[in-house]
Design an enzyme around this catalytic site. Structure first.
Site, short mmCIF file in Angstrom:
data_model
loop_
_atom_site.label_atom_id
_atom_site.label_comp_id
_atom_site.label_asym_id
_atom_site.label_seq_id
_atom_site.Cartn_x
_atom_site.Cartn_y
_atom_site.Cartn_z
N GLY A 239 37.24 51.92 34.54
CA GLY A 239 36.63 52.96 35.38
C GLY A 239 37.66 53.69 36.21
O GLY A 239 37.47 54.84 36.57
N GLU B 248 38.14 47.95 28.65
CA GLU B 248 36.76 47.45 28.60
C GLU B 248 36.49 46.61 27.37
O GLU B 248 35.76 45.62 27.41
CB GLU B 248 35.76 48.61 28.64
CG GLU B 248 35.65 49.30 29.98
CD GLU B 248 36.69 50.39 30.19
OE1 GLU B 248 37.74 50.37 29.54
OE2 GLU B 248 36.43 51.25 31.05
N GLU C 51 38.88 56.31 34.08
CA GLU C 51 37.79 57.26 33.88
C GLU C 51 37.64 58.18 35.09
O GLU C 51 37.39 59.37 34.96
CB GLU C 51 36.49 56.51 33.61
CG GLU C 51 36.50 55.85 32.23
CD GLU C 51 35.26 55.04 31.96
OE1 GLU C 51 34.98 54.11 32.74
OE2 GLU C 51 34.56 55.32 30.97
N ALA D 184 35.89 49.13 37.10
CA ALA D 184 34.63 48.78 37.76
C ALA D 184 34.79 47.40 38.38
O ALA D 184 35.64 46.62 37.95
CB ALA D 184 33.50 48.77 36.74
N1 T1G Z 1 36.82 43.66 39.19
C1 T1G Z 1 36.78 42.66 40.10
N2 T1G Z 1 37.83 41.85 40.38
C2 T1G Z 1 38.98 42.09 39.72
C3 T1G Z 1 39.10 43.12 38.77
C4 T1G Z 1 37.95 43.93 38.52
N3 T1G Z 1 37.99 44.94 37.66
N4 T1G Z 1 40.36 43.10 38.29
C5 T1G Z 1 40.99 42.10 38.92
N5 T1G Z 1 40.17 41.49 39.78
C6 T1G Z 1 40.50 40.38 40.68
C7 T1G Z 1 40.93 39.15 39.92
O1 T1G Z 1 39.79 38.39 39.54
C8 T1G Z 1 41.78 38.44 40.95
O2 T1G Z 1 40.87 37.87 41.87
C9 T1G Z 1 42.47 39.59 41.68
O3 T1G Z 1 41.66 40.76 41.43
C10 T1G Z 1 43.86 39.84 41.18
O4 T1G Z 1 43.74 40.02 39.76
C11 T1G Z 1 32.95 51.57 34.02
C12 T1G Z 1 32.77 49.13 33.11
C13 T1G Z 1 44.41 44.91 37.44
C14 T1G Z 1 46.10 44.24 35.70
O5 T1G Z 1 39.38 45.12 32.82
O6 T1G Z 1 43.56 43.58 34.15
O7 T1G Z 1 35.88 49.50 34.38
O8 T1G Z 1 41.53 35.46 41.59
O9 T1G Z 1 45.12 37.99 39.18
O10 T1G Z 1 47.76 39.74 37.46
O11 T1G Z 1 33.99 51.87 31.97
O12 T1G Z 1 43.51 42.17 37.32
O13 T1G Z 1 42.58 36.86 43.41
O14 T1G Z 1 40.16 36.21 43.53
O15 T1G Z 1 44.50 39.72 37.43
O16 T1G Z 1 48.22 41.56 39.22
C15 T1G Z 1 37.93 47.34 33.46
C16 T1G Z 1 40.89 43.91 34.88
C17 T1G Z 1 36.71 46.80 34.12
C18 T1G Z 1 40.97 45.38 34.55
C19 T1G Z 1 46.00 43.10 37.92
N6 T1G Z 1 39.11 46.88 34.14
N7 T1G Z 1 41.95 43.48 35.75
O17 T1G Z 1 46.58 41.94 37.37
O18 T1G Z 1 46.13 40.30 39.26
S1 T1G Z 1 35.24 47.29 33.28
C20 T1G Z 1 39.75 45.76 33.76
C21 T1G Z 1 43.23 43.31 35.28
C22 T1G Z 1 35.14 48.96 33.61
C23 T1G Z 1 34.10 51.16 33.18
C24 T1G Z 1 34.09 49.70 32.86
C25 T1G Z 1 44.21 42.75 36.25
C26 T1G Z 1 45.17 43.78 36.82
P1 T1G Z 1 41.31 36.51 42.66
P2 T1G Z 1 44.88 39.42 38.81
P3 T1G Z 1 47.27 40.84 38.32
#
Ligand code: T1G
Length: 699
Positions: free
Chosen positions: A102, A125, A105, A63
């Site tokens: 997500g 999450e 999912e 998400a």
């Molecule tokens: N949403 C918005 N921005 C995100 C993002 C996300 N999910 N994930 C990363 N970014 C941005 C991050 O802030 C950075 O921004 C850029 O992307 C590069 O990220 C419904 C509710 C995917 C492994 O927890 O683990 O889904 O600083 O530096 O090292 O059930 O990002 O460049 O402006 O980390 O290559 C669940 C979180 C969400 C994954 C990539 N998903 N992200 O790592 O790059 S909750 C997560 C990561 C959800 C559902 C629920 C990592 C990555 P900027 P980065 P990276």
């Protein structure tokens, strides 16, 4: 047609591609684009199968976290997934990079999943203080079984494509996502495979439905290290609904739980930590175009505890290192300790059985500093005296090739003074790892006055390559983490004189959520180190000195502030210490008093926040979030409290300033007076976060 989701037709196959950099997060636009594309393709008589894939470096990474806290927009993710799952034609998720949260999912709503060999799939999450909110807790266990399912949901740890294939999360490992997805779609059509909805498939949960211990044991194991966190428990509870709760009812409960958690303090703090970690890797005042220097060969000076741990960190990332010692004996001892460390981890199943040999093979131990000549990066981790550091850097200046980055792992010595004895101060900086360096994730990147921008960028990039969390700090005594720790240690020592005992202080700190209190930490590190340093500087600390004079150096002597019995590392309160403290106070004519836990907590945490305010005002740290990252990853600050500066904003700076002023008056300790920046923000009713935002906008 959506700007972030495009559809191409390859005869009977519809290829739906999400293209929303940087990580194809499920923003409202992406959700809407997928929803419309799948429904249109599903209704198109020309289309017989649909492939859902992504452009850029990764499949959907979850998400869009930036949308949390804002009014949700339709289509909600659950609606998008239902549209996919109810599509009358096979929908295939073609995954590369990461399918997280997500994103996974959505893939679980598809009828088939295929992934490239380097892909990673997970539901992280819980690391944001949440539970999967779009069916992950109900579909994942139906795909991989309840044991792996509950482990993945509760720990948030992803699995690779090979493991996903083994457990049935994906059907095939493919070469390229789009082409591989299309080829698989054609196979599904050719074999007339029926559309398989996970929601209708209980085959993998039947055994655990009959014998719940299968699930409860796995849930308990996954929750073992959970301290004070709400989300992991909510995750385990949600997964348990697979057994007895009708699927749609379970989805409803899952969504309700998600909405409760996303509005809660813990998740807000954990989301702050997520973004603060990424902000901390952005270096203030470095030109946009500054690129990291090539780092292929790394040399580490010193095979002691720190040098060995740092070498292991590189070997763990598959990067070969040359480990340099002054003599064969020291080298042999250091290599032996690393070998034992790896074997112990492998014995616990922490790494594969063949990993110790593979990783030790990447560590080439040699004697003599001349072996740094080919290194692109040299990290010095020798004794913490300026004299020895200067000796080493003089030689590094002589032997290292031009352009090599020269880093010191010093935890408090002045990097400017070290750089000044070389002819290349622009190539010198600090890379301060935390012990045990192969475990702790924080690396303070210490920026000296003359450090070149690309050298900073190189150090930050290298830290991330070895799975560390970098934070750039300025030069001062203790940089950021240890400088704040010193402020806390000073109060901890004073509390013993004023009436508290080590076990009371430590209990307050561990109850707050830190893994260890100041006195247990002292016993772990060794009280003799501080004792030697105080004697060098002619400083007395009556209680700590008395302990050392009695030979109580901590765990290493089985006695320190605590006693340790039977070789255990568990600290036991020792009446002898209580007697020593009381006798010392009596000798000094100090009247001890009962001290409340509340006062102890304020005196443990608020002085650190006060020092953090000074650090920000002096620009030793660029952002309050950087300080939070340092304490989260360097000292185990509880992630559900976001970090010391985030916590300060939640408590309220006005209250903190008032309490510090009270304790300053009550104890006569002027260092407890609120720092100017804290005082100013408190008077204005502002926060550190607001101050940082204003500073960033003004820059
Ligand atoms: N949403 C918005 N921005 C995100 C993002 C996300 N999910 N994930 C990363 N970014 C941005 C991050 O802030 C950075 O921004 C850029 O992307 C590069 O990220 C419904 C509710 C995917 C492994 O927890 O683990 O889904 O600083 O530096 O090292 O059930 O990002 O460049 O402006 O980390 O290559 C669940 C979180 C969400 C994954 C990539 N998903 N992200 O790592 O790059 S909750 C997560 C990561 C959800 C559902 C629920 C990592 C990555 P900027 P980065 P990276």
């Amino acid at each position: 047609m959506s700007e972030v989701v495009r559809v191409e037709r390859h005869d009977v196959i519809a290829i739906v591609t999400v293209d929303s950099p940087p990580v194809n997060a499920l923003s409202a636009a992406v959700r809407g684009g997928i929803y419309d594309a799948v429904r249109a393709a599903g209704a198109d008589p020309q289309v017989q199968a649909i492939v859902l894939t992504c452009a850029g470096r990764t499949f959907i990474a979850g998400a869009d976290i930036t949308e949390f806290g804002k009014p949700p927009k339709q289509p909600f993710l659950g609606e998008v997934i239902a549209a996919i799952e109810n599509c009358p034609k096979p929908v295939i998720a073609a995954i590369h990079g990461t399918a997280l949260g997500g994103g996974l999912e959505v893939a679980l709503g598809c009828h088939f999943r295929v992934a490239t060999k380097d892909a990673r799939l997970g539901l992280p999450e819980v690391k944001l203080g949440l539970i999967p909110g779009a069916g992950g807790t109900q579909r994942l266990p139906r795909a991989v079984g309840p044991e792996l399912g509950v482990k993945m949901v509760v720990t948030g740890d992803p699995i690779g494509a090979a493991e996903a294939l083994k457990h049935g999360l994906i059907e095939e490992v493919i070469e390229g996502p789009a082409s591989g997805g299309e080829a698989f779609a054609r196979k599904v059509l050719a074999e007339k495979r029926p559309v398989r909805r996970l929601r209708d498939d209980d085959s993998k949960i039947a055994a655990a439905r009959a014998d719940r211990s299968i699930f409860t044991n796995a849930a308990a194991a996954a929750n073992k290290r959970n301290r004070g966190l709400e989300a992991p428990l909510a995750c385990a509870e949600a997964v348990s609904w697979i057994f007895d709760v009708p699927f749609d009812e379970a989805l409803k409960r899952e969504r309700e739980t998600f909405l409760r958690l996303v509005a809660g303090d813990q998740s807000r703090a954990q989301r702050h930590a997520f973004f603060a970690e990424r902000e901390a890797a952005k270096i203030d005042g470095v030109p946009e175009g500054a690129r990291p220097r090539k780092v292929e060969r790394v040399a580490i000076i010193g095979a002691g505890t720190m040098g060995g741990g740092i070498a292991m960190s590189f070997a763990n990332a598959g990067i070969p290192v040359t480990l340099i010692e002054t003599g064969e004996e020291q080298l042999k001892r250091g290599l032996g300790i690393m070998q034992k460390n790896y074997e112990a981890t492998a014995a616990r199943g922490g790494i594969p059985a063949d990993a110790p040999a593979k990783r030790m093979a990447l560590i080439n131990g040699v004697v003599g500093l001349e072996h740094v000549k080919d290194a692109d990066l040299v990290i010095e981790a020798v004794f913490e005296t300026m004299e020895i550091k200067k000796e080493v850097f003089t030689k590094l200046d002589q032997y290292a090739k031009p352009g090599a980055v020269l880093a010191s792992n010093t935890s408090y010595l002045n990097i400017n003074d070290i750089a000044a004895i070389t002819r290349r101060p622009q190539d010198v900086l600090g890379m301060h790892f935390f012990s045990p360096a192969n475990v702790m994730k924080l690396c303070e990147i210490v920026r000296a006055a003359k450090t070149a921008p690309d050298v900073l960028v190189t150090a930050v990039a290298t830290a991330k390559r070895i799975a560390k969390v970098p934070a750039v700090v300025g030069v001062c005594d203790g940089f950021v983490g240890n400088r704040m720790l010193a402020a806390r240690s000073k109060q901890a020592e004073k509390l013993l004189f004023e009436g508290a005992l080590p076990q009371q202080v430590d209990a307050v700190v561990t109850k707050f959520g830190l893994p260890m209190g100041p006195f247990a930490m002292g016993d772990l590190a060794g009280l003799d180190i501080g004792w030697r340093s105080r004697k060098d500087r002619g400083i007395k600390s009556e209680i700590a000195d008395a302990l050392c004079e009695a030979g109580r150096f901590g765990q290493k002597t089985a006695k320190g502030y605590y006693k340790y019995e039977g070789g255990s590392r568990a600290p036991l309160p020792d009446p002898e210490v209580e007697k020593l403290i009381e006798e010392t106070c009596a000798r000094l004519g100090i009247q001890r008093r009962a001290i409340s836990d509340d006062e102890i907590l304020e005196r443990m945490v608020y002085p650190m926040i006060n020092e953090g305010a000074r650090i920000l005002a002096e620009k030793i740290a660029a952002r309050p979030g950087d300080i939070d990252v340092i304490w989260l990853y360097g000292y185990g600050w509880p992630v559900y409290r976001g970090g010391p500066m985030y916590y300060a904003d939640q408590v309220g700076l006005k209250h903190i300033a008032e309490r510090l002023a009270f304790h300053a008056k009550q104890t006569g300790d002027a260092s407890l007076e609120p720092a100017p920046l804290l005082k100013e923000l408190a008077e204005k009713g502002e926060t550190f976060a607001g101050w940082a935002k204003a500073a960033a906008q003004a820059a």
